[in-house]
Design a protein around this motif. Structure first.
Motif, PDB file in Angstrom:
ATOM      1  N   VAL A 165       0.834  -1.205   0.000  1.00 20.78           N
ATOM      2  CA  VAL A 165       0.000   0.000   0.000  1.00 20.78           C
ATOM      3  C   VAL A 165       0.868   1.256   0.000  1.00 20.78           C
ATOM      4  N   VAL A 166       2.012   1.220   0.692  1.00 20.52           N
ATOM      5  CA  VAL A 166       2.911   2.377   0.693  1.00 20.52           C
ATOM      6  C   VAL A 166       3.535   2.561  -0.690  1.00 20.52           C
ATOM      7  N   LEU A 167       3.996   1.469  -1.291  1.00 23.36           N
ATOM      8  CA  LEU A 167       4.595   1.556  -2.625  1.00 23.36           C
ATOM      9  C   LEU A 167       3.555   1.950  -3.670  1.00 23.36           C
ATOM     10  N   GLY A 168       2.342   1.443  -3.526  1.00 22.45           N
ATOM     11  CA  GLY A 168       1.274   1.831  -4.451  1.00 22.45           C
ATOM     12  C   GLY A 168       0.987   3.320  -4.386  1.00 22.45           C
ATOM     13  N   GLY A 169       0.946   3.866  -3.179  1.00 21.09           N
ATOM     14  CA  GLY A 169       0.745   5.312  -3.045  1.00 21.09           C
ATOM     15  C   GLY A 169       1.871   6.097  -3.694  1.00 21.09           C
ATOM     16  N   PHE A 170       3.094   5.620  -3.569  1.00 19.80           N
ATOM     17  CA  PHE A 170       4.229   6.290  -4.201  1.00 19.80           C
ATOM     18  C   PHE A 170       4.103   6.265  -5.727  1.00 19.80           C
ATOM     19  N   PHE A 171       3.686   5.149  -6.286  1.00 18.35           N
ATOM     20  CA  PHE A 171       3.507   5.049  -7.736  1.00 18.35           C
ATOM     21  C   PHE A 171       2.428   6.008  -8.218  1.00 18.35           C
ATOM     22  N   ILE A 172       1.341   6.112  -7.467  1.00 18.99           N
ATOM     23  CA  ILE A 172       0.254   7.000  -7.875  1.00 18.99           C
ATOM     24  C   ILE A 172       0.700   8.458  -7.839  1.00 18.99           C
ATOM     25  N   ILE A 173       1.468   8.827  -6.823  1.00 25.28           N
ATOM     26  CA  ILE A 173       1.969  10.202  -6.748  1.00 25.28           C
ATOM     27  C   ILE A 173       2.873  10.499  -7.938  1.00 25.28           C
ATOM     28  N   CYS A 174       3.684   9.522  -8.332  1.00 24.87           N
ATOM     29  CA  CYS A 174       4.564   9.715  -9.488  1.00 24.87           C
ATOM     30  C   CYS A 174       3.777   9.724 -10.792  1.00 24.87           C
ATOM     31  N   ALA A 175       2.638   9.010 -10.836  1.00 26.72           N
ATOM     32  CA  ALA A 175       1.870   8.908 -12.076  1.00 26.72           C
ATOM     33  C   ALA A 175       1.099  10.182 -12.377  1.00 26.72           C
ATOM     34  N   ALA A 176       0.665  10.921 -11.335  1.00 22.61           N
ATOM     35  CA  ALA A 176      -0.221  12.068 -11.543  1.00 22.61           C
ATOM     36  C   ALA A 176       0.383  13.152 -12.440  1.00 22.61           C
ATOM     37  N   PRO A 177       1.630  13.598 -12.227  1.00 22.53           N
ATOM     38  CA  PRO A 177       2.144  14.690 -13.078  1.00 22.53           C
ATOM     39  C   PRO A 177       2.335  14.284 -14.535  1.00 22.53           C
ATOM     40  N   PHE A 178       2.599  13.018 -14.791  1.00 20.99           N
ATOM     41  CA  PHE A 178       2.921  12.567 -16.149  1.00 20.99           C
ATOM     42  C   PHE A 178       1.764  11.840 -16.823  1.00 20.99           C
ATOM     43  N   ALA A 179       0.645  11.655 -16.110  1.00 19.45           N
ATOM     44  CA  ALA A 179      -0.506  10.918 -16.650  1.00 19.45           C
ATOM     45  C   ALA A 179      -0.056   9.581 -17.246  1.00 19.45           C
ATOM     46  N   SER A 180       0.751   8.863 -16.504  1.00 21.93           N
ATOM     47  CA  SER A 180       1.297   7.600 -16.979  1.00 21.93           C
ATOM     48  C   SER A 180       0.327   6.464 -16.669  1.00 21.93           C
ATOM     49  N   HIS A 181      -0.188   5.839 -17.700  1.00 20.25           N
ATOM     50  CA  HIS A 181      -1.140   4.754 -17.494  1.00 20.25           C
ATOM     51  C   HIS A 181      -0.461   3.544 -16.859  1.00 20.25           C
ATOM     52  N   ARG A 182       0.834   3.357 -17.144  1.00 18.58           N
ATOM     53  CA  ARG A 182       1.542   2.227 -16.552  1.00 18.58           C
ATOM     54  C   ARG A 182       1.663   2.393 -15.035  1.00 18.58           C
ATOM     55  N   LEU A 183       1.987   3.598 -14.599  1.00 22.22           N
ATOM     56  CA  LEU A 183       2.110   3.832 -13.165  1.00 22.22           C
ATOM     57  C   LEU A 183       0.758   3.743 -12.465  1.00 22.22           C
ATOM     58  N   TYR A 184      -0.289   4.235 -13.122  1.00 21.20           N
ATOM     59  CA  TYR A 184      -1.625   4.111 -12.536  1.00 21.20           C
ATOM     60  C   TYR A 184      -2.006   2.638 -12.372  1.00 21.20           C
ATOM     61  N   LYS A 185      -1.740   1.858 -13.399  1.00 18.89           N
ATOM     62  CA  LYS A 185      -2.061   0.433 -13.325  1.00 18.89           C
ATOM     63  C   LYS A 185      -1.201  -0.275 -12.278  1.00 18.89           C
ATOM     64  N   ALA A 186       0.080   0.088 -12.226  1.00 17.61           N
ATOM     65  CA  ALA A 186       0.955  -0.523 -11.225  1.00 17.61           C
ATOM     66  C   ALA A 186       0.492  -0.170  -9.813  1.00 17.61           C
ATOM     67  N   GLY A 187       0.122   1.105  -9.611  1.00 18.42           N
ATOM     68  CA  GLY A 187      -0.385   1.508  -8.305  1.00 18.42           C
ATOM     69  C   GLY A 187      -1.668   0.785  -7.942  1.00 18.42           C
ATOM     70  N   GLY A 188      -2.590   0.674  -8.912  1.00 20.78           N
ATOM     71  CA  GLY A 188      -3.833  -0.049  -8.661  1.00 20.78           C
ATOM     72  C   GLY A 188      -3.589  -1.508  -8.333  1.00 20.78           C
ATOM     73  N   GLY A 189      -2.657  -2.123  -9.069  1.00 22.08           N
ATOM     74  CA  GLY A 189      -2.333  -3.523  -8.782  1.00 22.08           C
ATOM     75  C   GLY A 189      -1.735  -3.711  -7.401  1.00 22.08           C
ATOM     76  N   LEU A 190      -0.914  -2.758  -6.970  1.00 24.94           N
ATOM     77  CA  LEU A 190      -0.324  -2.855  -5.630  1.00 24.94           C
ATOM     78  C   LEU A 190      -1.386  -2.687  -4.542  1.00 24.94           C
ATOM     79  N   PHE A 191      -2.344  -1.801  -4.768  1.00 25.03           N
ATOM     80  CA  PHE A 191      -3.428  -1.649  -3.794  1.00 25.03           C
ATOM     81  C   PHE A 191      -4.246  -2.933  -3.697  1.00 25.03           C
ATOM     82  N   LEU A 192      -4.534  -3.551  -4.825  1.00 25.50           N
ATOM     83  CA  LEU A 192      -5.273  -4.807  -4.796  1.00 25.50           C
ATOM     84  C   LEU A 192      -4.459  -5.911  -4.130  1.00 25.50           C
ATOM     85  N   SER A 193      -3.160  -5.943  -4.395  1.00 30.26           N
ATOM     86  CA  SER A 193      -2.301  -6.936  -3.752  1.00 30.26           C
ATOM     87  C   SER A 193      -2.271  -6.741  -2.240  1.00 30.26           C
ATOM     88  N   SER A 194      -2.210  -5.482  -1.819  1.00 28.21           N
ATOM     89  CA  SER A 194      -2.232  -5.199  -0.385  1.00 28.21           C
ATOM     90  C   SER A 194      -3.530  -5.686   0.240  1.00 28.21           C
TER      91      SER A 194
END
Length: 247
Positions: free
Chosen positions: A143-172
């Motif tokens: 959940v901590v790493l997922g939050g970090f990915f989402i924060i990094c994804a917001a400025p760049f609108a990176s779909h990969r980071l959004y998906k990675a963050g979502g996957g980490l939240f589900l894994s948590s």
């Protein structure tokens, strides 16, 4: 506009998930318990049986129960008086005696030993505790790493980071659900509590009584899991939307 609304709620759910999960992980109130001996007053000072007509002189009010709470890090115990009307409040943060003793958490809900368990049961308990601890750590880290990915994804609108963050939240959410289920199985289904009570009654006190309750740390975990699932699904959907419309 719809994407902005989805991002707002996903971020809100993700923040709530992180808060509840970290509270559950960092506070040592997964288990609340009280144990006492001779609740009916049939044994007097020095372990002498009290018969009808006997007079017992009590010089001062003593602790006749042991309260303790336990979590991932610590197991704390202290004496209390069963006649105290505010007995339950003594298990919380603001009203605990100075005699409280804390030690690194044993195999919950009670420390097992070779005296109360045979070697096979003892080793099984160690393995069970090990998996419980590993799942807890993975869930918190995810959940901590997922939050970090989402924060990094917001400025760049990176779909990969959004998906990675979502996957980490589900894994948590998955690993923490395993943690909650394992804890309930340990307390309610497996026979470790009965073995502990039987040993105490045989070795120490025939009138030994035990009361077990789930604490706030345990209650925080399902709430965090719920928000983790919502945040994870929303971030996966946002990542898919960003990939379709902006790339």
């Amino acid at each position: 506009m719809k994407l902005s609304v989805a991002l707002f709620f996903a971020g809100l759910f993700g923040a709530l998930a992180a808060v509840f999960i970290l509270l559950s992980f960092g506070t040592d109130y997964w288990l609340l318990a009280s144990e006492s001996c001779n609740p009916d007053g049939s044994v007097g000072p020095g372990g002498v049986a009290i018969e009808r007509g006997d007079v017992v002189v009590v010089q001062k009010e003593t602790d006749d129960a042991v309260l303790y709470h336990e979590g991932f890090f610590w197991r704390c115990s202290f004496g209390a008086n069963m006649r105290d009307e505010n007995l339950l409040w003594k298990l919380w943060f603001t009203n605990q005696p100075h005699s409280k003793v804390c030690m690194h958490a044993y195999l919950f809900p009670f420390p097992v030993s070779h005296q109360t368990h045979n070697a096979t049961e003892y080793d099984s308990a160690i393995i069970y505790r090990g998996f419980w601890s590993i799942f807890m750590l993975i869930g918190v880290a995810a959940v901590v790493l997922g939050g970090f990915f989402i924060i990094c994804a917001a400025p760049f609108a990176s779909h990969r980071l959004y998906k990675a963050g979502g996957g980490l939240f589900l894994s948590s959410a998955f690993f923490l659900l395993c943690v909650v289920v394992m804890f309930v199985l340990w307390v309610q289904v497996l026979d470790v509590v009965d073995i502990y009570v039987d040993h105490q009654r045989t070795a120490l006190c025939p009138d030994f009584t035990l009361s077990i309750n789930y604490g706030l740390s345990f209650m925080f975990a399902p709430v965090g899991i719920f928000f983790c699932l919502l945040a994870g699904l929303l971030f996966l959907l946002i990542g898919r939307t960003v990939q379709i419309h902006y790339h």
